[in-house]
Design an enzyme around this catalytic site. Structure first.
Site, PDB file in Angstrom:
ATOM      1  N   TYR A 439      73.019  31.800  99.429  1.00 19.94           N
ATOM      2  CA  TYR A 439      71.815  31.070  99.843  1.00 19.94           C
ATOM      3  C   TYR A 439      70.556  31.618  99.184  1.00 19.94           C
ATOM      4  CZ  TYR A 439      71.528  34.378 103.958  1.00 19.94           C
ATOM      5  OH  TYR A 439      71.465  35.448 104.817  1.00 19.94           O
ATOM      6  N   GLU A 440      69.489  30.828  99.303  1.00 20.96           N
ATOM      7  CA  GLU A 440      68.236  31.048  98.564  1.00 20.96           C
ATOM      8  C   GLU A 440      68.453  31.027  97.054  1.00 20.96           C
ATOM      9  OE1 GLU A 440      65.689  30.659 100.146  1.00 20.96           O
ATOM     10  OE2 GLU A 440      66.532  30.938 102.131  1.00 20.96           O
ATOM     11  N   GLY A 441      69.403  30.230  96.628  1.00 22.22           N
ATOM     12  CA  GLY A 441      69.750  30.138  95.213  1.00 22.22           C
ATOM     13  C   GLY A 441      70.907  31.058  94.917  1.00 22.22           C
TER      14      GLY A 441
END
Length: 587
Positions: A439-441
């Protein structure tokens, strides 16, 4: 499950001896933040992590979250711990004093955040996202929104979320389809569904502030047509208290591999009232204020979980008696020796230790740059710090989360079969840390961002500013041989970075993963040589020797990984794109 103990000795060494916080704060006009205050904040933060939220970690994983009648209930004790957290002011550490925050420097708050992640990352996640929401509102919202929401978000009375992802739009937000229809009163009706929303609902607070990406009717296609909206669960009344329920709901709770103590929600917005944050069609830029902060904070999750895995493995290795050590009996009066004396077990423990302490140094160095960007008087200094942060953010996020997962794997291996069993707690660390790489890229996205945007498209300012920061630490190394080693590492990394700028777009993409890993190992090598040199003057012999020997291990056993990544990234991408689509199949 091994009991977490805040690693205050190493944290204090990095902050005071290595980073010299007293000088750092004095240069920023913040001399009131002295060593005594820093240590008191660390001690109390460590105490909260150890005594309040760490004991909830195992039960939170076992119990998980539930959804009934549209309301989410978190595991027993989570809500009460959160109330203690905000009553004691922890949520307000970084908030502006204008809205009742404490305005603490990042270099004081980040170590506390690390400890919270080690103790209970599921519990920490909601307050982490609230801090990111505070940044977005502070930097981009109008004064009315700030007056209504900031103080309550900073105190933690209300929490915040980040609502980006849709079932068909994850990394590629150009595909985002949530809509925002303008109302006559200046508000907007937000319609759409978002997935993977951490803390989308909870039983901790009486309101939740959702930061939602959506498209206005006249929005251009792609990411240039995205706007950011603040959408509260309850619309505040004239006194600023939660009033009318907004038109949003929790569709379901995700069933997950890990982080089971944190509710991950599908959120449905059905004409919900929202307020524009920033200018129309600038939502992605506004959201990146949150995302860049969250990416570093996710890196801290990797660091925190790496430390937890190391502590668990070390404790077990000291107690577990199996066979005799190959160097001779270590406990002749016992039937066997602790596995701590087995060289291969030591290899795993030293790998955990070297990576964890190296990543801690990188994270705290990053935090000092955050201080400079926020508090420095000189605009040139602020600008340089911002360049360093931009370059190091994908490295911190990706490498520290990769190392969190690696440390967890070593931890399970040290435990042997017991590591595979839930009651020992080690397998939970692997499950909890796995999402941090996604997550968050995803970490692949971080690598692509680093090499394609931060390196290839930059006019040398980011690379130059980052090199300058590491050069300053090399200049402080007293041992000339160690200084030369560090300089050679930095020079090689810098020269190769410059060389890569000439690659084609496809070759850059093919080199991305290896370049990020190569950069991290090389830069950690510089930091380890600097730390070991500074520790050599410590009056604590175990600290001085421990740093020197761990540094030697890193240089001999872990730094060679950089050469492998270097060889791969220079090979181009021809082999990566050579296989035709149908050649992936066996038929």
């Amino acid at each position: 499950m091994p009991q977490y103990v805040a690693p205050l000795t190493d944290i204090q060494f990095i902050l005071h001896d290595w980073l010299e916080l007293d000088k750092h704060y004095a240069s920023l006009g913040m001399a009131d933040f002295d060593k005594e205050l820093v240590n008191e904040v660390l001690a109390q933060g460590g105490k909260f992590a150890e005594q309040v939220i760490a004991p909830l970690n195992r039960e939170g994983d076992e119990q998980s979250c539930t959804l009934a009648d549209g309301k989410v209930t978190t595991p027993d004790g989570f809500a009460q711990a959160y109330q203690e957290y905000i009553v004691n002011g922890w949520n307000a550490m970084l908030g502006s004093a204008e809205y009742d925050g404490q305005d603490l420097p990042y270099s004081m708050a980040v170590p506390v955040h690390e400890m919270l992640n080690s103790a209970n990352v599921s519990w920490r996640l909601i307050s982490m996202l609230t801090e990111s929401a505070v940044l977005a509102v502070s930097k981009h919202a109008d004064e009315q929104l700030k007056q209504t929401y900031l103080a309550k978000l900073i105190s933690g009375e209300w929490t915040g979320t980040m609502c980006l992802t849709e079932p068909h739009a994850g990394t590629d937000l150009a595909l985002l389809s949530s809509k925002a229809e303008p109302n006559d009163d200046g508000t907007y009706q937000i319609t759409g569904s978002k997935i993977f929303i951490s803390g989308g609902d909870q039983d901790w607070t009486d309101n939740i502030v959702h930061m939602v990406l959506a498209r206005l009717p006249d929005a251009p296609a792609g990411v240039k047509g995205i706007s950011l909206f603040l959408v509260p669960k309850f619309i505040p009344d004239n006194q600023g208290n939660p009033g009318q329920a907004n038109s949003l709901s929790v569709g379901s709770l995700e069933k997950k591999m890990g982080l089971k103590g944190c509710p991950t929600c599908v959120m449905n917005f059905d004409g919900a009232t929202g307020y524009l944050v920033g200018a129309p069609h600038t939502g992605l830029a506004c959201m990146f204020t949150m995302m860049n902060d969250a990416r570093f904070q996710v890196g801290l999750q990797g660091l925190g979980l790496a430390e937890a895995a190391y502590q668990g493995a070390l404790s077990y290795a000291r107690e577990r008696l199996q066979s005799r050590a190959p160097q001779g009996a270590q406990q002749p009066d016992s039937k066997a020796d602790p596995i701590l004396h087995q060289p291969d077990v030591r290899r795993m423990l030293l790998t955990q230790k070297a990576l964890t302490e190296g990543c801690r140094a990188l994270a705290y160095l990053y935090a000092t740059q955050m201080d400079i960007e926020k508090y420095a008087d000189d605009e040139a200094d602020k600008g340089k710090a911002g360049q360093v942060l931009a370059f190091l953010t994908p490295i911190c996020k990706a490498f520290m989360t990769d190392m969190g997962q690696e440390s967890g794997q070593h931890g399970v291996q040290v435990f042997g079969g017991h590591g595979y069993i839930r009651e020992w707690g080690m397998e939970q660390l692997i499950r909890d840390s796995r999402i941090s790489q996604l997550y968050e890229g995803t970490n692949g996205i971080q690598a692509a961002d680093l090499i394609s945007r931060k390196l290839a498209r930059d006019s040398d300012s980011m690379l130059a500013a980052t090199t300058e920061v590491f050069q300053a630490h090399i200049a402080r190394i007293a041992d000339t041989q160690q200084q030369a080693k560090a300089q050679a590492l930095l020079d090689e990394w810098h020269d190769l970075s410059v060389q890569l700028r000439g690659l084609s777009a496809v070759d850059l993409a093919g080199a991305a993963n290896d370049y990020l890993a190569y950069s991290a190992y090389m830069l950690l090598g510089v930091l380890w040589l600097s730390m070991a040199d500074r520790a050599s003057s410590s009056e604590t012999a175990s600290l001085a020797q421990g740093k020197a020997k761990t540094c030697a291990f890193y240089l001999k056993r872990l730094l060679p990984r950089a050469a492998t990544h270097k060889a791969a990234l220079l090979e181009g991408a021809e082999d990566l794109v050579a296989l035709a689509d149908d050649e992936f199949d066996y038929q």
